[in-house]
Motif scaffolding. Structure first.
Motif, PDB file in Angstrom:
ATOM      1  N   HIS A   1       0.768  -7.682   8.018  1.00  0.00           N
ATOM      2  CA  HIS A   1       2.171  -7.999   7.815  1.00  0.00           C
ATOM      3  C   HIS A   1       2.327  -8.787   6.519  1.00  0.00           C
ATOM      4  N   PRO A   2       2.733  -8.146   5.432  1.00  0.00           N
ATOM      5  CA  PRO A   2       2.898  -8.865   4.158  1.00  0.00           C
ATOM      6  C   PRO A   2       3.894 -10.009   4.288  1.00  0.00           C
ATOM      7  N   THR A   3       3.657 -11.079   3.565  1.00  0.00           N
ATOM      8  CA  THR A   3       4.536 -12.238   3.614  1.00  0.00           C
ATOM      9  C   THR A   3       5.907 -11.914   3.036  1.00  0.00           C
ATOM     10  N   VAL A   4       6.933 -12.585   3.574  1.00  0.00           N
ATOM     11  CA  VAL A   4       8.292 -12.416   3.055  1.00  0.00           C
ATOM     12  C   VAL A   4       8.632 -13.524   2.067  1.00  0.00           C
ATOM     13  N   LEU A   5       7.692 -14.422   1.819  1.00  0.00           N
ATOM     14  CA  LEU A   5       7.934 -15.518   0.892  1.00  0.00           C
ATOM     15  C   LEU A   5       7.853 -15.045  -0.548  1.00  0.00           C
ATOM     16  N   ASP A   6       8.591 -15.729  -1.404  1.00  0.00           N
ATOM     17  CA  ASP A   6       8.569 -15.448  -2.835  1.00  0.00           C
ATOM     18  C   ASP A   6       7.309 -16.066  -3.440  1.00  0.00           C
ATOM     19  N   LEU A   7       6.416 -15.230  -3.921  1.00  0.00           N
ATOM     20  CA  LEU A   7       5.169 -15.705  -4.515  1.00  0.00           C
ATOM     21  C   LEU A   7       5.225 -15.680  -6.038  1.00  0.00           C
ATOM     22  N   GLY A   8       6.435 -15.600  -6.602  1.00  0.00           N
ATOM     23  CA  GLY A   8       6.591 -15.540  -8.046  1.00  0.00           C
ATOM     24  C   GLY A   8       6.367 -16.870  -8.729  1.00  0.00           C
ATOM     25  N   PHE A   9       6.317 -16.834 -10.058  1.00  0.00           N
ATOM     26  CA  PHE A   9       6.021 -18.015 -10.855  1.00  0.00           C
ATOM     27  C   PHE A   9       7.115 -19.073 -10.728  1.00  0.00           C
ATOM     28  N   LEU A  10       8.386 -18.661 -10.740  1.00  0.00           N
ATOM     29  CA  LEU A  10       9.475 -19.633 -10.644  1.00  0.00           C
ATOM     30  C   LEU A  10       9.461 -20.361  -9.302  1.00  0.00           C
ATOM     31  N   SER A  11       9.125 -19.616  -8.248  1.00  0.00           N
ATOM     32  CA  SER A  11       9.005 -20.251  -6.937  1.00  0.00           C
ATOM     33  C   SER A  11       7.888 -21.286  -6.964  1.00  0.00           C
ATOM     34  N   TYR A  12       6.799 -20.955  -7.623  1.00  0.00           N
ATOM     35  CA  TYR A  12       5.680 -21.891  -7.740  1.00  0.00           C
ATOM     36  C   TYR A  12       6.095 -23.151  -8.497  1.00  0.00           C
ATOM     37  N   VAL A  13       6.822 -22.982  -9.595  1.00  0.00           N
ATOM     38  CA  VAL A  13       7.243 -24.128 -10.395  1.00  0.00           C
ATOM     39  C   VAL A  13       8.189 -25.022  -9.597  1.00  0.00           C
ATOM     40  N   ARG A  14       9.133 -24.422  -8.876  1.00  0.00           N
ATOM     41  CA  ARG A  14      10.062 -25.223  -8.074  1.00  0.00           C
ATOM     42  C   ARG A  14       9.310 -26.040  -7.027  1.00  0.00           C
ATOM     43  N   GLN A  15       8.320 -25.421  -6.413  1.00  0.00           N
ATOM     44  CA  GLN A  15       7.547 -26.146  -5.416  1.00  0.00           C
ATOM     45  C   GLN A  15       6.667 -27.218  -6.052  1.00  0.00           C
ATOM     46  N   LEU A  16       6.150 -26.928  -7.229  1.00  0.00           N
ATOM     47  CA  LEU A  16       5.313 -27.899  -7.929  1.00  0.00           C
ATOM     48  C   LEU A  16       6.101 -29.178  -8.216  1.00  0.00           C
ATOM     49  N   PHE A  17       7.402 -29.017  -8.513  1.00  0.00           N
ATOM     50  CA  PHE A  17       8.262 -30.169  -8.794  1.00  0.00           C
ATOM     51  C   PHE A  17       9.010 -30.653  -7.550  1.00  0.00           C
ATOM     52  N   MET A  18       8.687 -30.085  -6.397  1.00  0.00           N
ATOM     53  CA  MET A  18       9.242 -30.501  -5.099  1.00  0.00           C
ATOM     54  C   MET A  18      10.758 -30.319  -5.010  1.00  0.00           C
ATOM     55  N   VAL A  19      11.298 -29.298  -5.654  1.00  0.00           N
ATOM     56  CA  VAL A  19      12.741 -29.063  -5.625  1.00  0.00           C
ATOM     57  C   VAL A  19      13.078 -27.702  -5.019  1.00  0.00           C
ATOM     58  N   GLU A  20      12.121 -27.086  -4.321  1.00  0.00           N
ATOM     59  CA  GLU A  20      12.319 -25.723  -3.841  1.00  0.00           C
ATOM     60  C   GLU A  20      13.465 -25.595  -2.846  1.00  0.00           C
ATOM     61  N   LEU A  21      13.801 -26.689  -2.178  1.00  0.00           N
ATOM     62  CA  LEU A  21      14.822 -26.625  -1.122  1.00  0.00           C
ATOM     63  C   LEU A  21      16.223 -26.893  -1.638  1.00  0.00           C
ATOM     64  N   TRP A  22      16.349 -27.453  -2.809  1.00  0.00           N
ATOM     65  CA  TRP A  22      17.618 -28.040  -3.243  1.00  0.00           C
ATOM     66  C   TRP A  22      18.760 -27.035  -3.375  1.00  0.00           C
ATOM     67  N   ASN A  23      18.478 -25.783  -3.641  1.00  0.00           N
ATOM     68  CA  ASN A  23      19.548 -24.782  -3.767  1.00  0.00           C
ATOM     69  C   ASN A  23      19.507 -23.769  -2.633  1.00  0.00           C
ATOM     70  N   GLN A  24      18.859 -24.145  -1.532  1.00  0.00           N
ATOM     71  CA  GLN A  24      18.709 -23.224  -0.409  1.00  0.00           C
ATOM     72  C   GLN A  24      19.478 -23.742   0.802  1.00  0.00           C
ATOM     73  N   PRO A  25      20.270 -22.885   1.453  1.00  0.00           N
ATOM     74  CA  PRO A  25      21.023 -23.339   2.625  1.00  0.00           C
ATOM     75  C   PRO A  25      20.150 -23.512   3.864  1.00  0.00           C
ATOM     76  N   TYR A  26      19.048 -22.753   3.951  1.00  0.00           N
ATOM     77  CA  TYR A  26      18.190 -22.799   5.130  1.00  0.00           C
ATOM     78  C   TYR A  26      16.754 -23.137   4.737  1.00  0.00           C
ATOM     79  N   LEU A  27      15.961 -23.502   5.734  1.00  0.00           N
ATOM     80  CA  LEU A  27      14.583 -23.920   5.500  1.00  0.00           C
ATOM     81  C   LEU A  27      13.600 -22.758   5.504  1.00  0.00           C
TER      82      LEU A  27
END
Length: 251
Positions: A113-139
């Motif tokens: 079952h392939p993951t549904v998560l975004d494994l792209g570079f921008l997603s990585y950068v947002r997580q690296l700076f701990m801001v991945e949730l800030w523009n998301q309505p859900y967890l």
């Protein structure tokens, strides 16, 4: 007053256990379905352990930093505070981020079952700076390490804390302890009011309400307690009431 409060350390352990059991609910159902059915609602409510963490975080930061930051906003002190928070949180966070990323890549490459998560570079950068949730309505499907959403939420609270410390410092010199304690209770209520109004705890951007309300409530509670001078008798009664409240919540 600064330093460790052992009662809060123990309470943090209770919150952590509650969250872990919540995430392992599926496994516990397989191992012991009868036991899980008996305490199912308690396990299913384990996500509220995160709200307890938010409360404790606001309390402890107010305990240790209100005096240092509160009299006025200073750039150097703010940077020093944020640097201390990064040094405490980010190293472990970034290790788990990369471990989760490796597991997800392996799952995508070899799993059924392939993951549904975004494994792209921008997603990585947002997580690296701990801001991945800030523009998301859900967890859901935001962080590679799923529970790490709470770190992103806490980082937002840390950035806002110097301004909150200034407010706490001024309120402490203008309000009585009981009034501050009542204000802390009122500030903690919005997530519960949304639940009562909508019938749903998990709503768009409910994470924003949870972190801001509970973090501020914890900070206000700390400020209130600093103003109160309870007698030994009042402390004993408060201890009994705390135990009774835990029993009521579980029931």
């Amino acid at each position: 007053m600064t330093g460790e409060i052992r009662a809060l350390t123990g309470l943090r352990g209770v919150a952590a256990t509650w969250v872990v059991v919540f995430h392992l609910g599926w496994f516990l159902t397989i191992v012991s379905p009868r036991a899980v059915s008996a305490v199912g609602p308690l396990i299913g409510s384990g996500a509220q352990g995160v709200d307890l963490f938010f409360l404790l975080s606001g309390y402890v930061l107010a305990l240790n930093y209100t005096e240092r930051l509160g009299d006025r906003l200073r750039f150097v002190d703010t940077v020093r505070f944020l640097g201390a928070r990064i040094a405490r949180v980010w190293p472990v966070y970034v290790v788990t981020l990369h471990l989760a990323g490796v597991l997800l890549i392996l799952q995508t490459r070899f799993g059924d079952h392939p993951t549904v998560l975004d494994l792209g570079f921008l997603s990585y950068v947002r997580q690296l700076f701990m801001v991945e949730l800030w523009n998301q309505p859900y967890l859901d499907n935001v962080a590679w390490d799923g529970p790490a959403w709470s770190i992103s939420a806490e980082w937002l609270a840390y950035l806002l804390f110097p301004a909150l410390a200034l407010l706490l410092f001024r309120l402490r010199h203008r309000m009585r302890g009981r009034s501050l304690l009542l204000l802390a209770v009122v500030v903690s209520l919005p997530p519960a009011l949304v639940l009562v109004a909508t019938g749903h705890f998990y709503t768009p951007y409910s994470w924003v309400l949870r972190i801001l309300a509970q973090f501020a409530a914890g900070a206000l509670a700390c400020t209130a307690i600093a103003r109160l001078r309870p007698s030994d008798r009042v402390r004993r009664i408060a201890g009994y009431l705390s135990v009774a409240l835990v029993v009521v919540i579980m029931a």
